[in-house]
Design a protein around this motif. Structure first.
Motif, PDB file in Angstrom:
ATOM      1  N   THR A  23       0.844  -1.401  -0.083  1.00  0.00           N
ATOM      2  CA  THR A  23      -0.014  -0.065   0.125  1.00  0.00           C
ATOM      3  C   THR A  23       0.682   1.267  -0.111  1.00  0.00           C
ATOM      4  O   THR A  23       0.361   2.489  -0.474  1.00  0.00           O
ATOM      5  CB  THR A  23      -0.884   0.177   1.314  1.00  0.00           C
ATOM      6  OG1 THR A  23       0.092   0.066   2.480  1.00  0.00           O
ATOM      7  CG2 THR A  23      -1.972  -0.934   1.352  1.00  0.00           C
ATOM      8  N   GLY A  24       2.002   1.032   0.502  1.00  0.00           N
ATOM      9  CA  GLY A  24       2.920   2.521   0.500  1.00  0.00           C
ATOM     10  C   GLY A  24       2.764   3.008   1.933  1.00  0.00           C
ATOM     11  O   GLY A  24       3.139   3.788   2.178  1.00  0.00           O
ATOM     12  N   LEU A  25       1.774   2.473   2.895  1.00  0.00           N
ATOM     13  CA  LEU A  25       1.720   2.820   4.137  1.00  0.00           C
ATOM     14  C   LEU A  25       2.484   2.320   5.020  1.00  0.00           C
ATOM     15  O   LEU A  25       3.165   1.329   4.904  1.00  0.00           O
ATOM     16  CB  LEU A  25       0.274   2.426   4.764  1.00  0.00           C
ATOM     17  CG  LEU A  25      -0.966   2.895   3.940  1.00  0.00           C
ATOM     18  CD1 LEU A  25      -2.288   2.201   4.487  1.00  0.00           C
ATOM     19  CD2 LEU A  25      -1.092   4.305   4.211  1.00  0.00           C
ATOM     20  N   PRO A  26       3.266   3.235   6.095  1.00  0.00           N
ATOM     21  CA  PRO A  26       4.416   2.973   7.004  1.00  0.00           C
ATOM     22  C   PRO A  26       3.739   1.675   7.853  1.00  0.00           C
ATOM     23  O   PRO A  26       2.399   1.893   8.086  1.00  0.00           O
ATOM     24  CB  PRO A  26       4.420   3.975   7.833  1.00  0.00           C
ATOM     25  CG  PRO A  26       3.936   5.525   7.055  1.00  0.00           C
ATOM     26  CD  PRO A  26       2.813   4.716   6.008  1.00  0.00           C
ATOM     27  N   ILE A  30      -0.209   1.007  10.255  1.00  0.00           N
ATOM     28  CA  ILE A  30      -1.158  -0.177   9.975  1.00  0.00           C
ATOM     29  C   ILE A  30      -1.200  -0.619  11.295  1.00  0.00           C
ATOM     30  O   ILE A  30      -2.366  -0.944  11.771  1.00  0.00           O
ATOM     31  CB  ILE A  30      -0.685  -1.030   8.787  1.00  0.00           C
ATOM     32  CG1 ILE A  30      -0.632  -0.432   7.606  1.00  0.00           C
ATOM     33  CG2 ILE A  30      -1.494  -2.537   8.876  1.00  0.00           C
ATOM     34  CD1 ILE A  30       0.171  -1.189   6.457  1.00  0.00           C
ATOM     35  N   ARG A  31      -0.356  -0.668  11.992  1.00  0.00           N
ATOM     36  CA  ARG A  31      -0.388  -1.424  13.471  1.00  0.00           C
ATOM     37  C   ARG A  31      -1.250  -0.571  14.276  1.00  0.00           C
ATOM     38  O   ARG A  31      -1.728  -0.863  14.951  1.00  0.00           O
ATOM     39  CB  ARG A  31       1.147  -1.501  13.910  1.00  0.00           C
ATOM     40  CG  ARG A  31       1.979  -2.615  13.547  1.00  0.00           C
ATOM     41  CD  ARG A  31       3.268  -2.658  14.136  1.00  0.00           C
ATOM     42  NE  ARG A  31       4.129  -3.192  13.104  1.00  0.00           N
ATOM     43  CZ  ARG A  31       4.376  -4.587  12.721  1.00  0.00           C
ATOM     44  NH1 ARG A  31       3.130  -5.278  12.814  1.00  0.00           N
ATOM     45  NH2 ARG A  31       5.449  -5.037  11.900  1.00  0.00           N
ATOM     46  N   MET A  32      -0.988   0.692  14.120  1.00  0.00           N
ATOM     47  CA  MET A  32      -1.815   1.600  15.017  1.00  0.00           C
ATOM     48  C   MET A  32      -3.238   1.680  14.541  1.00  0.00           C
ATOM     49  O   MET A  32      -4.153   1.591  15.370  1.00  0.00           O
ATOM     50  CB  MET A  32      -1.442   3.259  14.808  1.00  0.00           C
ATOM     51  CG  MET A  32      -0.072   3.443  15.437  1.00  0.00           C
ATOM     52  SD  MET A  32      -0.064   3.005  17.273  1.00  0.00           S
ATOM     53  CE  MET A  32      -0.903   4.247  17.988  1.00  0.00           C
ATOM     54  N   THR A  37     -10.903   0.746  16.272  1.00  0.00           N
ATOM     55  CA  THR A  37     -11.996   0.073  15.685  1.00  0.00           C
ATOM     56  C   THR A  37     -12.060   0.146  14.235  1.00  0.00           C
ATOM     57  O   THR A  37     -11.374   1.164  13.791  1.00  0.00           O
ATOM     58  CB  THR A  37     -13.470   0.583  16.018  1.00  0.00           C
ATOM     59  OG1 THR A  37     -13.398   2.106  16.111  1.00  0.00           O
ATOM     60  CG2 THR A  37     -13.405   0.388  17.864  1.00  0.00           C
ATOM     61  N   VAL A  38     -13.071  -0.612  13.611  1.00  0.00           N
ATOM     62  CA  VAL A  38     -12.860  -0.142  11.971  1.00  0.00           C
ATOM     63  C   VAL A  38     -13.675   1.138  11.555  1.00  0.00           C
ATOM     64  O   VAL A  38     -13.002   1.790  10.717  1.00  0.00           O
ATOM     65  CB  VAL A  38     -14.040  -1.496  11.521  1.00  0.00           C
ATOM     66  CG1 VAL A  38     -14.129  -0.854  10.003  1.00  0.00           C
ATOM     67  CG2 VAL A  38     -13.540  -2.639  11.415  1.00  0.00           C
ATOM     68  N   ASP A  39     -14.576   1.533  12.469  1.00  0.00           N
ATOM     69  CA  ASP A  39     -15.121   3.136  12.145  1.00  0.00           C
ATOM     70  C   ASP A  39     -14.057   4.070  12.252  1.00  0.00           C
ATOM     71  O   ASP A  39     -13.958   5.455  11.864  1.00  0.00           O
ATOM     72  CB  ASP A  39     -16.074   3.249  13.304  1.00  0.00           C
ATOM     73  CG  ASP A  39     -17.300   2.558  12.786  1.00  0.00           C
ATOM     74  OD1 ASP A  39     -17.570   2.081  11.818  1.00  0.00           O
ATOM     75  OD2 ASP A  39     -18.105   2.193  13.778  1.00  0.00           O
ATOM     76  N   GLN A  40     -12.720   3.752  13.180  1.00  0.00           N
ATOM     77  CA  GLN A  40     -11.826   4.629  13.177  1.00  0.00           C
ATOM     78  C   GLN A  40     -10.657   4.945  12.382  1.00  0.00           C
ATOM     79  O   GLN A  40      -9.893   5.601  12.175  1.00  0.00           O
ATOM     80  CB  GLN A  40     -10.973   4.683  14.647  1.00  0.00           C
ATOM     81  CG  GLN A  40     -12.111   4.884  15.809  1.00  0.00           C
ATOM     82  CD  GLN A  40     -11.429   4.520  17.139  1.00  0.00           C
ATOM     83  OE1 GLN A  40     -10.911   3.480  17.191  1.00  0.00           O
ATOM     84  NE2 GLN A  40     -11.598   5.378  18.243  1.00  0.00           N
ATOM     85  N   MET A  41     -10.675   3.836  11.450  1.00  0.00           N
ATOM     86  CA  MET A  41      -9.776   3.593  10.296  1.00  0.00           C
ATOM     87  C   MET A  41     -10.056   4.697   9.222  1.00  0.00           C
ATOM     88  O   MET A  41     -11.045   4.946   8.861  1.00  0.00           O
ATOM     89  CB  MET A  41      -9.977   2.310   9.615  1.00  0.00           C
ATOM     90  CG  MET A  41      -8.979   1.888   8.767  1.00  0.00           C
ATOM     91  SD  MET A  41      -8.905   0.125   8.338  1.00  0.00           S
ATOM     92  CE  MET A  41      -7.467   0.206   6.974  1.00  0.00           C
ATOM     93  N   SER A  42      -9.050   5.159   8.756  1.00  0.00           N
ATOM     94  CA  SER A  42      -9.140   6.224   7.856  1.00  0.00           C
ATOM     95  C   SER A  42      -9.681   6.052   6.537  1.00  0.00           C
ATOM     96  O   SER A  42      -9.326   4.559   6.111  1.00  0.00           O
ATOM     97  CB  SER A  42      -7.961   7.080   7.562  1.00  0.00           C
ATOM     98  OG  SER A  42      -6.830   6.532   6.777  1.00  0.00           O
ATOM     99  N   ASN A  45      -6.715   4.948   4.259  1.00  0.00           N
ATOM    100  CA  ASN A  45      -5.997   3.355   4.596  1.00  0.00           C
ATOM    101  C   ASN A  45      -7.190   2.319   4.216  1.00  0.00           C
ATOM    102  O   ASN A  45      -6.544   1.273   3.557  1.00  0.00           O
ATOM    103  CB  ASN A  45      -5.902   3.365   6.059  1.00  0.00           C
ATOM    104  CG  ASN A  45      -4.720   4.373   6.740  1.00  0.00           C
ATOM    105  OD1 ASN A  45      -4.046   4.890   5.781  1.00  0.00           O
ATOM    106  ND2 ASN A  45      -4.512   4.416   7.857  1.00  0.00           N
ATOM    107  N   VAL A  46      -8.263   2.451   4.360  1.00  0.00           N
ATOM    108  CA  VAL A  46      -9.335   1.488   3.607  1.00  0.00           C
ATOM    109  C   VAL A  46      -9.287   1.213   2.232  1.00  0.00           C
ATOM    110  O   VAL A  46      -9.083   0.396   1.724  1.00  0.00           O
ATOM    111  CB  VAL A  46     -10.678   2.079   4.270  1.00  0.00           C
ATOM    112  CG1 VAL A  46     -11.749   0.980   3.422  1.00  0.00           C
ATOM    113  CG2 VAL A  46     -10.910   1.872   5.889  1.00  0.00           C
ATOM    114  N   ARG A  47      -9.090   2.559   1.660  1.00  0.00           N
ATOM    115  CA  ARG A  47      -9.022   2.679   0.228  1.00  0.00           C
ATOM    116  C   ARG A  47      -7.982   1.880  -0.361  1.00  0.00           C
ATOM    117  O   ARG A  47      -7.812   0.898  -1.303  1.00  0.00           O
ATOM    118  CB  ARG A  47      -9.136   3.892  -0.322  1.00  0.00           C
ATOM    119  CG  ARG A  47      -8.993   3.906  -1.920  1.00  0.00           C
ATOM    120  CD  ARG A  47      -9.025   5.404  -2.268  1.00  0.00           C
ATOM    121  NE  ARG A  47      -7.997   6.479  -1.949  1.00  0.00           N
ATOM    122  CZ  ARG A  47      -6.862   6.304  -2.085  1.00  0.00           C
ATOM    123  NH1 ARG A  47      -6.324   5.630  -3.081  1.00  0.00           N
ATOM    124  NH2 ARG A  47      -6.012   7.181  -1.699  1.00  0.00           N
TER     125      ARG A  47
END
Length: 143
Positions: A23-26, A30-32, A37-42, A45-47
């Motif tokens: 994904t190119g995400l650090p 991802i660990r954070m 919760t799922v609702d708190q995921m940006s 990041n989901v995309r």
């Protein structure tokens, strides 16, 4: 609930490290996210995660919500299992069906049944009461 990303990745034989690379995400991002919760995921990041696995963001969220619910249910049932074990009761009847409206019926012959009932009623997710028509104690999920 914490761990939904890791559980999803485990099912795909992926690691957080591999997802970060894809994904190119650090990896720490991802660990954070996995501690929330799922609702708190940006949305980003989901995309990005959805793109890696060939899903739309909505489909990815559906996957994550299902896993989060499983994790939550496991924790809720663990709470009741701990109470039953503490009081020396069989835990075989404790299953996910209990969360779907099923009930556990316990014979009232046991002298310690009152202590078990008090402990069950002290939990956040379950209640125990005497069914006067059958002389059984009923344990059920609080809806």
């Amino acid at each position: 609930m914490a761990g939904f990303i890791k559980k999803y990745l485990d099912g795909k034989d992926w690691t957080i490290y591999q997802l970060g690379n894809a994904t190119g995400l650090p990896h720490q991002t991802i660990r954070m996210a996995d501690k929330k919760t799922v609702d708190q995921m940006s949305a980003k990041n989901v995309r990005l995660t959805a793109e890696v696995f060939g899903f739309t963001a909505g489909e990815m969220l559906d996957e994550f919500y299902e896993i989060e619910e499983e994790i939550n249910n496991d924790e809720i049932l663990k709470e009741l299992t701990t109470v039953f074990e503490k009081h020396g009761y069989n835990t075989d009847e404790i299953s996910t069906e209990l969360l779907d409206g099923e009930k556990i019926k316990l014979d009232m012959n046991d002298d310690d049944i009152t202590k078990l009932a008090e402990s069950v009623n002290a939990t956040e997710h379950f209640t125990a009461y005497l069914d006067s028509s059958t002389d059984f104690m009923i344990v059920e999920a609080i809806q």
